[in-house]
Design an enzyme around this catalytic site. Structure first.
Site, mmCIF file in Angstrom:
data_model
loop_
_atom_site.group_PDB
_atom_site.id
_atom_site.type_symbol
_atom_site.label_atom_id
_atom_site.label_comp_id
_atom_site.label_asym_id
_atom_site.label_seq_id
_atom_site.Cartn_x
_atom_site.Cartn_y
_atom_site.Cartn_z
ATOM 1 N N GLU A 80 5.129 5.194 5.027
ATOM 2 C CA GLU A 80 6.318 4.410 5.362
ATOM 3 C C GLU A 80 7.470 5.276 5.871
ATOM 4 O O GLU A 80 8.170 4.888 6.798
ATOM 5 C CB GLU A 80 6.794 3.610 4.138
ATOM 6 C CG GLU A 80 5.839 2.496 3.748
ATOM 7 C CD GLU A 80 6.482 1.519 2.770
ATOM 8 O OE1 GLU A 80 6.030 1.455 1.631
ATOM 9 O OE2 GLU A 80 7.436 0.815 3.153
ATOM 10 N N HIS B 92 -17.248 10.534 -7.680
ATOM 11 C CA HIS B 92 -18.459 9.703 -7.644
ATOM 12 C C HIS B 92 -18.655 9.008 -6.299
ATOM 13 O O HIS B 92 -19.556 8.191 -6.165
ATOM 14 C CB HIS B 92 -18.406 8.676 -8.780
ATOM 15 C CG HIS B 92 -18.325 9.337 -10.123
ATOM 16 N ND1 HIS B 92 -19.432 9.718 -10.842
ATOM 17 C CD2 HIS B 92 -17.254 9.752 -10.842
ATOM 18 C CE1 HIS B 92 -19.046 10.309 -11.965
ATOM 19 N NE2 HIS B 92 -17.721 10.342 -11.979
ATOM 20 N N LYS C 183 5.269 -9.795 8.684
ATOM 21 C CA LYS C 183 5.684 -10.851 7.745
ATOM 22 C C LYS C 183 6.077 -12.114 8.512
ATOM 23 O O LYS C 183 5.716 -13.220 8.125
ATOM 24 C CB LYS C 183 6.869 -10.380 6.889
ATOM 25 C CG LYS C 183 6.463 -9.479 5.734
ATOM 26 C CD LYS C 183 7.681 -9.165 4.853
ATOM 27 C CE LYS C 183 7.277 -8.290 3.682
ATOM 28 N NZ LYS C 183 8.378 -7.928 2.810
HETATM 29 O O1 PA5 Z 1 8.548 -0.692 1.244
HETATM 30 C C1 PA5 Z 1 8.671 -1.822 1.704
HETATM 31 O O2 PA5 Z 1 9.667 -2.197 2.368
HETATM 32 C C2 PA5 Z 1 7.562 -2.826 1.488
HETATM 33 O O3 PA5 Z 1 6.451 -2.220 0.889
HETATM 34 C C3 PA5 Z 1 8.069 -4.005 0.633
HETATM 35 O O4 PA5 Z 1 8.367 -3.572 -0.680
HETATM 36 C C4 PA5 Z 1 7.009 -5.111 0.595
HETATM 37 O O5 PA5 Z 1 6.814 -5.627 1.884
HETATM 38 C C5 PA5 Z 1 7.407 -6.254 -0.327
HETATM 39 O O6 PA5 Z 1 8.694 -6.706 -0.038
HETATM 40 P P1 PA5 Z 1 9.686 -6.989 -1.269
HETATM 41 O O7 PA5 Z 1 9.741 -5.696 -2.008
HETATM 42 O O8 PA5 Z 1 10.984 -7.369 -0.666
HETATM 43 O O9 PA5 Z 1 9.050 -8.082 -2.059
#
Ligand code: PA5
Length: 315
Positions: free
Chosen positions: A182, A198, A293
Site C-alpha cells: 500500500e 510444508h 470499491k
Molecule cells: O488501508 C486501507 O485504506 C484499506 O485496507 C482499508 O482499510 C480497507 O479498504 C477497509 O476500509 P475501512 O478501513 O474504511 O473499513
C-alpha cells in the site's frame, strides 16, 4: 477488512495464551455459521462504509450476537445510532492503516472490561514508549548510516519483499507485506513458520532468474523458542541462501507480545515510507482501492441491501 481488520489479528497475536476464548478476525460479507447469540462481534471499519463489514454487521445483528461497532462515521455509525448499538466514534481524517492504535487499543480494553484478558494499560504505555524510541532512531532527520529503516529501504529497493513471521509475529509479517504494497507500491508477499516449511519452500526451487528478485526479511525475537530458531536457520541455510536475492532480518523490540508485535509493525511502516520515497510514489495514496470499491458498489448494490436489512431490524 484491510487496515481495519489487522487490529483484530494483531490483538490476537499480542494476547497469545492470555486469551481464554476463541477470537479471530473475520474478513468477509458474512460470519462463520457457528457465530450465534453467544458471540461478541466487534464491527470495525475506519470509514464506516466498507460493504463487507456492513454486511457482516447486519448478519451479526440478525443472528442475535452481541455487537459493538467502531468507525469514524459512515453508515456503520448511522446504523448503530439508529438501532441503539454501542458505537465507538474514532477520530476522523486519518488513513485506516495509520489509525491502527485507535482500533487496536479499544479491542484490548473491551476484552479486559469483559474479563476475558488481564489489564493492558501498563503494556500499552510501555509499547508506546518503545514506538517513540523507534521513531526517534529512524526519523527523517537521522542520516541513513544511523537509521536502520532507511538502510533496510535501500536494501529492498529493486526487490520484491518477502516477510517471514511466526507465532506472535505472524500478523506483523502480514502487515509488513501490506504496508510495502500500500505505501511503497511494490508487490510483496508474506509467509508464516512452521507452515511455510510444508509448502511455501518448494516455490524456491524455481530458477534463480525468477527467485533472485525476492528479498527475504526474517522476523526475529531475542527470546525465540528453540524450534522456531531451528526452523528459521534451516530454512535460511538450506533453501533461501541458494535462491533469494537477499536475506535480511528485523528484530522485535520489547518484552511482551504486544511490544514485540507492534515494534515490528512500526519498523516496517517506517521502512515502507522510505521505500515509497525511494520509489518516488505517494505512500498515502490509495486511489485503486477506492476505484474498486466504487465499481463493486455499483455492480453489487450491497449497501442498499444492507440498509433494507437494518430497516427490518428496527422495532
Ligand atoms: O488501508 C486501507 O485504506 C484499506 O485496507 C482499508 O482499510 C480497507 O479498504 C477497509 O476500509 P475501512 O478501513 O474504511 O473499513
Amino acid at each position: 477488512m484491510g487496515g481495519s481488520a489487522i487490529s483484530g489479528d494483531l490483538s490476537r497475536d499480542a494476547l497469545g495464551p492470555k486469551i481464554s476464548v476463541p477470537f479471530w478476525a473475520c474478513r468477509d460479507y458474512s460470519l462463520p455459521p457457528f457465530a450465534d447469540r453467544d458471540f461478541l462481534v466487534l464491527a470495525s471499519s475506519y470509514s464506516g462504509n466498507t460493504e463487507e463489514t456492513l454486511s457482516a454487521y447486519a448478519t451479526a445483528l440478525e443472528r442475535g450476537c452481541a455487537v459493538i461497532s467502531l468507525s469514524s462515521g459512515g453508515m456503520l455509525e448511522e446504523f448503530s445510532r439508529s438501532l441503539g448499538i454501542p458505537h465507538l466514534h474514532l477520530p476522523s481524517g486519518m488513513l485506516p492503516r495509520v489509525a491502527l492504535p485507535f482500533m487496536l487499543i479499544p479491542i484490548l480494553t473491551i476484552l479486559n472490561k469483559l474479563g476475558v484478558i488481564p489489564p493492558v494499560e501498563e503494556d500499552v504505555i510501555r509499547t508506546s514508549e518503545t514506538l517513540k524510541a523507534i521513531l526517534h532512531l529512524n526519523s527523517v532527520e537521522t542520516p541513513t548510516v544511523d537509521n536502520s529503516a532507511k538502510k533496510l529501504a535501500v536494501e529492498l529497493s529493486g526487490y520484491i519483499p518477502v516477510v517471514y513471521g511466526w507465532r506472535h509475529l505472524s500478523s506483523a509479517a502480514y502487515r509488513l507485506m501490506t504496508d510495502f504494497q500500500e505505501n511503497s507500491k511494490v508487490p510483496a508477499k508474506s509467509a508464516v513458520l512452521p507452515e511455510a516449511n510444508h509448502n511455501e519452500i518448494l516455490g524456491w526451487q524455481a530458477s534463480k532468474n525468477l527467485t533472485a528478485i525476492f528479498a527475504v526479511i526474517l522476523l526475529r525475537d531475542r527470546e525465540e523458542p528453540t524450534e522456531i530458531t531451528a526452523r528459521i536457520e534451516a530454512t535460511r541455510n538450506l533453501i533461501l541462501r541458494k535462491r533469494a536475492g537477499k536475506i535480511l532480518e528485523m528484530l522485535a523490540e520489547g518484552e511482551t507480545n504486544l511490544q514485540k508485535s507492534l515494534s515490528t509493525v512500526y519498523k516496517g511502516l517506517i521502512t515502507s515510507y522510505y521505500l515509497a520515497i525511494a520509489n518516488r510514489v505517494d505512500p498515502w495514496e490509495t486511489g485503486v482501492i477506492d476505484l474498486l470499491k466504487r465499481e463493486l458498489e455499483i455492480r453489487l448494490k450491497t449497501k442498499d441491501e444492507v440498509s433494507a436489512r437494518i430497516e427490518r431490524l428496527k422495532p
